[in-house]
Design an enzyme around this catalytic site. Structure first.
Site, PDB file in Angstrom:
ATOM      1  CE  LYS A 149     -71.149   4.886  -8.011  1.00  0.00           C
ATOM      2  NZ  LYS A 149     -70.545   3.540  -7.898  1.00  0.00           N
ATOM      3  CE  LYS A 257     -72.698  -2.238  -8.340  1.00  0.00           C
ATOM      4  NZ  LYS A 257     -72.247  -2.012  -6.948  1.00  0.00           N
TER       5      LYS A 257
END
Length: 352
Positions: A149, A257
């Site tokens: 990230k 997702k």
């Protein structure tokens, strides 16, 4: 058949750094489909809403759950096209109910314990030292693919971190994916993409903020680094709208997702549309509890995927539910002998 729902707060073991700030807790909702004549027989699911990311996460969210509850009791349909997380949870509960309520959702070689799913190691945002230490921990644990990230630190610091990792591990030793969560300034995106490509990075998720379709299309056409769409898919409902997005931007990959892209049915549609266009994909979790993660892992395992997926086992939380999933190095296993005791849900404050 009836539906009940239960709000539940998941507590992080450690604060989780994201591009949207530090998370200490994560709200979610459990859904239960049950037989009114035999309430001990039920299917369980999770409406994994994500405040700040799920478009439906507003003050009217529970009203939609109440509407769904009433419509199921009356045998009427409910439009969930703008409520991906509820669609995700309802599909789980119905699948689980139809399969006997034994925590099965997608029976396959994976759920029989005969196949595993390779996953990437996720390295959360933090200080330079914290992230460097976490990378080393993932590699030592046996991961051959990690996801970083980025976008929260000063870019020079992130360059130093990635360069340090690449000095130790060549691209054929360690695959590195990065996720900017839309955090790159638009005027700096292309130089950063070139630098990352020079570092042998596999791909980048969502380099610039979602909604800039023309600019994202341009970046995808000229970037030396493959670009994956993530937040760009959120809120896109209907086959025609999905086709328009893919045909406009032409990404190398899409990140799915199900809690954010229309549930399992929505993810399947994205996969089919991407396949026709030669676009790659992988599935990632979205901070679900072990209820949603179990269903998500089973869905992924049923697809016979061959590249690392972005799944977890729920070890981020202190108050998670028992899980049939485990990790050995970078392989996720399902243990069919670990059937969840339904009594764990009996004392929850269900709303009917």
């Amino acid at each position: 058949m009836r539906l009940a729902y239960c709000p539940y707060i998941l507590n992080f073991k450690q604060p989780a750094g994201t591009s949207r700030g530090i998370l200490n807790e994560k709200p979610t909702y459990l859904l239960k489909v049950y037989d009114e004549k035999n309430p001990d027989f039920f299917g369980i699911g999770e409406a994994a809403v994500f405040p700040g990311l799920s478009p439906e996460a507003d003050g009217r969210y529970e009203y939609k759950l109440v509407e769904l509850l009433a419509n199921i009791a009356l045998g009427r349909p409910t439009d969930l096209s703008r409520h991906s997380s509820i669609q995700f949870g309802l599909e789980q509960a119905l699948l689980n109910f139809s399969l006997g309520g034994r925590r099965l959702y997608y029976p396959s070689e994976f759920t029989a314990g005969k196949r595993q799913v390779e996953i990437n190691g996720l390295v959360w945002m933090g200080s330079l030292d914290e992230m460097t230490e976490r990378i080393a921990e993932k590699v030592d644990a046996g991961f051959s693919c990690i996801k970083l990230k980025i976008g929260a630190l000063d870019w020079k610091q992130e360059e130093d971190m990635i360069r340090s990792v690449r000095t130790r591990f060549a691209p054929d030793q360690l695959e590195i994916r990065v996720d900017a969560n839309g955090g790159f300034p638009i005027d700096a995106a292309l130089p950063r993409l070139k630098w990352l490509a020079d570092m042998g990075i596999h791909s980048i998720e969502q380099p610039i903020p979602a909604g800039n379709h023309d600019l994202m299309a341009f970046l995808c056409s000229v970037s030396p680094l493959p670009i994956a769409l993530d937040e760009e898919l959120i809120g896109i409902a209907g086959k025609e709208n999905k086709e328009m997005l893919l045909d406009c931007i032409k990404p190398a990959y899409i990140i799915l997702k199900p809690a954010l892209c229309g549930g399992f049915s929505g993810a399947v549609e994205w996969i089919e549309l991407a396949g026709k266009r030669g676009i790659g994909w992988w599935i990632t979790s979205s901070l679900e509890s072990s209820v949603g993660l179990n269903a998500l892992a089973q869905f992924t395992g049923s697809l016979n995927v061959s590249i690392p997926q972005g799944l977890g086992t729920g070890n981020l939380f202190t108050n998670n539910f028992p899980s049939p999933l485990s990790l050995e190095a970078d392989r996720m296993y399902y243990h069919p002998d670990r059937q969840m005791d339904n009594s764990v849900f009996a004392t929850l404050p269900w709303r009917k």
